[in-house]
Design an enzyme around this catalytic site. Structure first.
Site, PDB file in Angstrom:
ATOM      1  N   LEU A 373       0.737  -1.186   0.058  1.00  0.00           N
ATOM      2  CA  LEU A 373       0.078  -0.054   0.013  1.00  0.00           C
ATOM      3  C   LEU A 373       0.784   1.277   0.090  1.00  0.00           C
ATOM      4  O   LEU A 373       0.951   2.054   0.916  1.00  0.00           O
ATOM      5  CB  LEU A 373      -0.941  -0.076   1.167  1.00  0.00           C
ATOM      6  CG  LEU A 373      -2.194  -0.845   0.988  1.00  0.00           C
ATOM      7  CD1 LEU A 373      -2.904  -1.174   2.462  1.00  0.00           C
ATOM      8  CD2 LEU A 373      -3.219  -0.166   0.051  1.00  0.00           C
ATOM      9  N   SER A 374       1.678   1.451  -1.152  1.00  0.00           N
ATOM     10  CA  SER A 374       2.634   2.482  -1.304  1.00  0.00           C
ATOM     11  C   SER A 374       2.367   3.272  -2.531  1.00  0.00           C
ATOM     12  O   SER A 374       3.087   3.167  -3.505  1.00  0.00           O
ATOM     13  CB  SER A 374       3.887   1.870  -1.082  1.00  0.00           C
ATOM     14  OG  SER A 374       4.280   1.280  -0.154  1.00  0.00           O
ATOM     15  N   GLU A 375       1.457   3.650  -2.834  1.00  0.00           N
ATOM     16  CA  GLU A 375       1.024   4.133  -4.373  1.00  0.00           C
ATOM     17  C   GLU A 375       1.983   5.142  -4.852  1.00  0.00           C
ATOM     18  O   GLU A 375       2.291   5.212  -6.027  1.00  0.00           O
ATOM     19  CB  GLU A 375      -0.399   4.770  -4.329  1.00  0.00           C
ATOM     20  CG  GLU A 375      -1.643   3.845  -4.102  1.00  0.00           C
ATOM     21  CD  GLU A 375      -1.945   3.692  -2.627  1.00  0.00           C
ATOM     22  OE1 GLU A 375      -2.993   2.746  -2.526  1.00  0.00           O
ATOM     23  OE2 GLU A 375      -1.078   3.952  -1.694  1.00  0.00           O
ATOM     24  N   GLN A 397      -7.528   0.348  -7.832  1.00  0.00           N
ATOM     25  CA  GLN A 397      -8.975  -0.212  -7.805  1.00  0.00           C
ATOM     26  C   GLN A 397     -10.037   1.065  -7.794  1.00  0.00           C
ATOM     27  O   GLN A 397     -11.066   0.759  -8.037  1.00  0.00           O
ATOM     28  CB  GLN A 397      -9.168  -1.106  -6.718  1.00  0.00           C
ATOM     29  CG  GLN A 397      -8.247  -2.462  -7.063  1.00  0.00           C
ATOM     30  CD  GLN A 397      -8.937  -3.632  -5.880  1.00  0.00           C
ATOM     31  OE1 GLN A 397     -10.040  -3.774  -5.723  1.00  0.00           O
ATOM     32  NE2 GLN A 397      -7.909  -4.275  -5.488  1.00  0.00           N
ATOM     33  N   ASP A 400      -9.608   7.476  -6.717  1.00  0.00           N
ATOM     34  CA  ASP A 400      -9.128   7.968  -5.361  1.00  0.00           C
ATOM     35  C   ASP A 400      -7.916   7.676  -4.838  1.00  0.00           C
ATOM     36  O   ASP A 400      -7.210   8.473  -4.081  1.00  0.00           O
ATOM     37  CB  ASP A 400     -10.220   7.904  -4.286  1.00  0.00           C
ATOM     38  CG  ASP A 400     -11.744   8.130  -5.250  1.00  0.00           C
ATOM     39  OD1 ASP A 400     -12.399   9.095  -5.115  1.00  0.00           O
ATOM     40  OD2 ASP A 400     -11.854   7.077  -6.046  1.00  0.00           O
ATOM     41  N   HIS A 444     -14.583   7.532  -3.016  1.00  0.00           N
ATOM     42  CA  HIS A 444     -14.654   6.366  -4.122  1.00  0.00           C
ATOM     43  C   HIS A 444     -15.166   6.356  -5.299  1.00  0.00           C
ATOM     44  O   HIS A 444     -15.244   5.523  -6.172  1.00  0.00           O
ATOM     45  CB  HIS A 444     -15.216   4.886  -3.362  1.00  0.00           C
ATOM     46  CG  HIS A 444     -14.220   4.441  -2.411  1.00  0.00           C
ATOM     47  ND1 HIS A 444     -13.732   4.863  -1.309  1.00  0.00           N
ATOM     48  CD2 HIS A 444     -13.825   3.095  -2.223  1.00  0.00           C
ATOM     49  CE1 HIS A 444     -13.098   4.063  -0.639  1.00  0.00           C
ATOM     50  NE2 HIS A 444     -12.923   2.854  -1.401  1.00  0.00           N
TER      51      HIS A 444
END
Length: 667
Positions: A373-375, A397, A400, A444
């Site tokens: 989780l390290s966009e 996915q 946002d 979202h």
């Protein structure tokens, strides 16, 4: 080190002449770190740096004349005058690039290390960073990923105790060292005197040897001190953020004097004279060289486009939008060995709504893989791998979720080709899915295509059908510029005719979804579906609507839109996003500027209201645009609103936020 010192001292001496019209961040006092580290590298190894990069560039073998010409903004500069002091590059010696956003170059270097590992040639990457960068989240995300994948990279952290005017003790806890912080990621760490070039070289050579063996990354903390102001040529000990005593104490540890004391070796007068002559000659050339032509300022915003074959017929095979996306990625992964696919959930059982199912099993976990989780860092990783020869596809996915990576998208991906004078391309696709309906809510469901389209250097694509989804995704993957590929979640289960074979559609070209003569309806993505439904309904009123599917938000095919409006003399733009500063406003502005005298009624727009999408389906009743809204708006353009008859909703539509029965929650 002496040569680097002399170069920067001459820059400082000449800077007040105001001919070097860019910021300069001089590394006088810190030369040992650059020389010690780069001396341990091979010419084929790669180096990256930040804003204080002159020493790293020169120590790696960068061309001095090209560097000075760049600082003077000349056409002969290493970046053609587009980058200046903070953006240096010399690929011939392996100095790939430097950028000034603190910490942002680090994930790009990690991406280059991913390429190096994939090549399997023993190449090592080094990235220089400062103590301030260790306070950025993206650096820690990068350290985690580099350790996770055991990448061949050496992190060289020059701890000079200050971030501009802020001392280390007001930014980081006193009881914690920077190397100790890095060690928390499971990476091998070394802490040493950053002014001792011989020790730095010995430790760096040992670390590089271990990295070449495949033993994973190494982090080195190098304690040092900059003598001059953060940005500029002068001393600033008198402004209060540091003391003269502190400065003099560090000056006694001058790296040039340290090596002289240790080795008893000193350059001869004639050697100094040769270096001086080289420097003066380089400055003379930089000053006399020509400036770039003003006409060239528009070059290198995008990489040269690919030539697409004529679009094939849609064929007689029906598949879903999601299947078309999966097929496009499958074909490109098979065709291009340098392509890879990553994203949170890419290999999971649901495969990003069915768009990536089975691809990891087919192509292996090195080419199709899940991510932390390290966009922000993973976007930088993709950029770094792209500029060094790969073709990454990164999937989010929800759009946002990508917003935490705006720095990498806007400051790096979009600008890399331009600021390095077209020397490197960024063939990189970011798939972002726009949540719709079923309680997606404010965080979202955003569609920020206008935002991305505002950034020069990015291409933005929004397909509306399975045919477009496959052809445009292949086109995006094959393009040498970064492409934002936006998918409306409502479309994944829709079906359409799609050719079996490989084909690509040209980015930046509209399609006429249906021909008409009375009004032009312009939309994109799911909005095109509603426009087509409205066109069918309008036929009952004897109104012939031409529907244009934009396909691309940047570049916009204004020629196709203008030709249609010149024929119909009326325009309605339907945009599934908030209208302020939106795509609809832009199109209407251009048409009004160029075709105003031919219009028989004012151009109109339909878009979402100026508030976030509510979660409750009862609150969102008036939020979404449907074909009914389009029909009513068109009738008002003809002065026929009294003729309006509310059409019967399609049998399959169960709710305004569930236009397709195959679209169900929870995500």
């Amino acid at each position: 080190m002496t040569r680097i010192r002399m170069v920067e001292e001459e820059i400082a001496r000449r800077y007040p002449e105001q001919e070097m019209r860019c910021p300069v961040h001089l590394s006088i006092g810190q030369e040992a770190a650059a020389v010690g580290m780069c001396s341990a590298l091979q010419p084929t190894d790669w180096a990256f740096s930040g804003h204080r990069n002159h020493a790293h560039y020169l120590a790696k073998g960068g061309n001095l004349k090209a560097m000075l010409a760049e600082i003077y903004g000349k056409a002969t500069g290493c970046c053609g005058g587009r980058g200046g002091s903070m953006h240096l590059s010399d690929q011939a010696c392996g100095f790939i690039g430097a950028t000034p956003i603190v910490g942002s170059t680090v994930p790009i270097a990690v991406g280059a290390a991913l390429t190096a590992k994939r090549e399997g040639r023993g190449r090592v990457v080094v990235v220089f960073l400062g103590d301030g960068a260790m306070e950025t989240g993206v650096v820690h995300e990068s350290l985690n990923f580099a350790t996770l994948k055991s990448l061949p990279i050496l992190f060289a952290c020059e701890n000079n105790l200050y971030s501009v005017y802020s001392p280390l003790e007001v930014r980081q806890p006193k009881h914690r060292s920077i190397s100790g912080l890095a060690a928390g990621h499971g990476i091998n760490t070394v802490r040493l005197d950053g002014n001792d070039v011989e020790n730095i070289y010995a430790k760096a050579a040992s670390a590089v040897a271990e990295i070449r063996k495949g033993n994973g990354p190494v982090f080195m903390e190098l304690s040092t001190y900059r003598w001059l102001e953060h940005c500029g040529p002068g001393y600033d000990n008198n402004i209060g953020y540091r003391t003269e005593d502190e400065f003099q104490e560090w000056k006694l540890r001058d790296p040039l004097q340290v090596v002289r004391r240790q080795s008893s070796v000193e350059l001869k007068t004639e050697e100094i004279s040769l270096i001086h002559g080289e420097i003066q000659e380089a400055f003379k050339a930089a000053i006399s060289d020509p400036f770039p032509s003003p006409d060239s300022e528009v070059l290198h915003v995008y990489a040269p486009p690919n030539t697409c074959e004529p679009a094939p017929p849609r064929g007689d095979r029906q598949i879903t939008y999601a299947e078309a996306l999966r097929e496009a990625q499958d074909m490109c992964l098979a065709k291009y060995e340098n392509s890879y696919l990553m994203g949170l959930g890419v290999p999971d059982p649901k495969g990003i709504f069915g768009t990536t199912i089975g691809l990891q099993e087919k192509f292996g976990s090195d080419r199709v893989f899940d991510i932390p989780l390290s966009e922000n860092a993973m976007t930088g990783v993709a950029i770094g791998s792209a500029i060094t020869g790969m073709r990454p596809i990164l999937t989010h996915q929800r759009l946002d979720f990508a917003l935490v990576s705006i720095d990498q998208i806007v400051n790096q991906a979009a600008k890399w080709h331009y600021m390095f004078n077209g020397a490197m391309s960024v063939p990189f696709v970011i798939r972002m899915i726009i949540g719709r309906g079923w309680g997606q809510g404010p965080q979202h469901s955003q569609s920020l295509h206008a935002w991305f389209a505002h950034i020069p250097g990015l291409k933005v694509v929004m397909p509306s059908t399975p045919y477009e989804a496959k052809g445009l995704l292949i086109g995006a993957i094959e393009d040498d510029s970064p492409v934002i590929f936006l998918e409306n979640r409502w479309l994944h289960s829709t079906k359409g005719m799609v050719p079996v074979n490989h084909y690509s559609l040209e980015l930046g070209k509209c399609r006429i979804a249906t021909y008409g003569t009375d009004i032009t309806l312009v939309s994109h993505s799911y909005g095109t579906i509603e426009c087509l439904a409205a066109a069918t309904e309008l036929f009952k009123y004897n109104i012939s609507a031409e529907v244009i599917d934009m396909r691309s938000m940047n570049p916009i095919d204004y020629d196709a839109i203008s030709l249609s409006v010149a024929k119909t003399h009326r325009l309605l733009v339907v945009d599934h996003a908030e209208s302020t500063c939106g795509i609809c406003s832009e199109i209407i502005s251009v048409i009004s500027e160029t075709l105003y005298s031919t219009l028989v009624s004012p151009p109109k727009r339909l878009s979402f209201p100026a508030y976030p999408c509510p979660t409750s389906h009862k609150l969102s009743i008036n939020y979404y645009i449907t074909s009914r809204d389009i029909v009513h708006s068109v009738l008002s353009s003809f002065g026929r609103t009294t003729d309006y008859r509310v059409p019967t909703a399609p049998d399959f539509m169960t709710s305004h936020d569930q236009p397709n029965p195959l679209y169900i929650g929870p995500f």
